[in-house]
Design a protein around this motif. Sequence first.
Motif, short mmCIF file in Angstrom:
data_model
loop_
_atom_site.label_atom_id
_atom_site.label_comp_id
_atom_site.label_asym_id
_atom_site.label_seq_id
_atom_site.Cartn_x
_atom_site.Cartn_y
_atom_site.Cartn_z
N GLU A 42 0.49 -1.56 -0.35
CA GLU A 42 -0.24 0.05 -0.56
C GLU A 42 0.62 1.26 0.46
O GLU A 42 0.23 2.45 -0.69
N ALA A 43 2.15 1.16 0.34
CA ALA A 43 2.84 2.48 0.31
C ALA A 43 3.49 2.50 -0.37
O ALA A 43 4.76 3.25 -0.87
N SER A 100 12.29 5.92 -6.98
CA SER A 100 12.91 7.14 -6.39
C SER A 100 13.39 7.55 -5.04
O SER A 100 14.62 7.96 -4.44
N ALA A 101 12.45 7.55 -3.91
CA ALA A 101 12.44 7.52 -2.71
C ALA A 101 13.51 6.61 -1.73
O ALA A 101 13.89 7.02 -0.95
N LEU A 102 13.55 4.78 -2.20
CA LEU A 102 14.36 4.61 -2.26
C LEU A 102 15.81 4.03 -2.82
O LEU A 102 16.77 3.26 -2.16
N ARG A 103 16.55 5.50 -3.66
CA ARG A 103 17.29 5.49 -4.61
C ARG A 103 17.59 3.95 -5.42
O ARG A 103 18.33 3.10 -5.05
N ILE A 104 16.51 3.24 -5.56
CA ILE A 104 16.25 2.05 -6.07
C ILE A 104 15.85 2.10 -7.47
O ILE A 104 15.00 2.60 -8.04
N GLY A 105 17.06 1.54 -8.82
CA GLY A 105 17.01 1.00 -9.79
C GLY A 105 18.12 2.01 -10.87
O GLY A 105 18.71 2.21 -10.43
N ALA A 222 12.47 6.97 3.56
CA ALA A 222 11.39 5.99 3.40
C ALA A 222 11.21 4.59 3.70
O ALA A 222 10.01 3.69 4.08
N LEU A 223 12.51 4.00 3.21
CA LEU A 223 12.99 2.85 3.38
C LEU A 223 12.46 2.16 5.61
O LEU A 223 12.27 1.53 5.62
#
Length: 232
Positions: A42-43, A100-105, A222-223
């Motif tokens: 959900e988040a 983007s908020a987790l700096r993943i990708g 965020a994480l």
Amino acid sequence: MWAELRAHGPLGPMHPADAEDVAAVARETMRRAARHVDRIAEALPSLGISGRPGLPPRRRPDAVERAEVDALAAEIGGLPAALEACLREIGHTWFAGDYSALRIGCPHGAPVQGGPPGPAYPDPLCLPDAARLRWEWDLRTADPERRAEEQGFVFDFAPDEYHKAGVSGAAHTIVLPDRRADPVLRGVAGRPGVTLVEYLRASVAWGGFPGWEFGAEPVPDALRALRAVPDF
């Protein structure tokens, strides 16, 4: 409880009441895990998710899928209690994608440096549904050469850390049939011998991205907000 069940190793034929006790523990475990998975799912939209088109982060099992689990357990020769309950109570989960908020990708297709385990390959939680197990089982049973070569049925439970990061890789696998209550999940980077329940606990503890456990850099806010102490 799970430590005791794992200590028994492969479970032989059990009295129906004992088998139901093990199944009840597994069901309650996965129901609790499912609540955490739902909370994280959900988040995810608020974290700038860019996942696979048309593939939702969560899809809860319905009565048809639960009936399929029964059929598969009979055909395969039994499923570990934890895996069977995971298919029944959690089902399809796909947290892989760009956040983007987790700096993943990998922005603009840039290659990921190094290799897992670690935040560069955060191992987003991905869990199969009954349809995935059905597809793989039917492929295997339709191929006599594959049946003859394999020692057991190797179920590709989920993509590995490389595949989840968009890099060619392999899979996290479970060998079936398996009479242990909590099967070993093979191929998980940094976690040799980890079982399914242990892996789910690590995933919840790290907000659905357990690869971060192996990182030295600060955890994104965020994480941190997605993390929780597992209650199962």
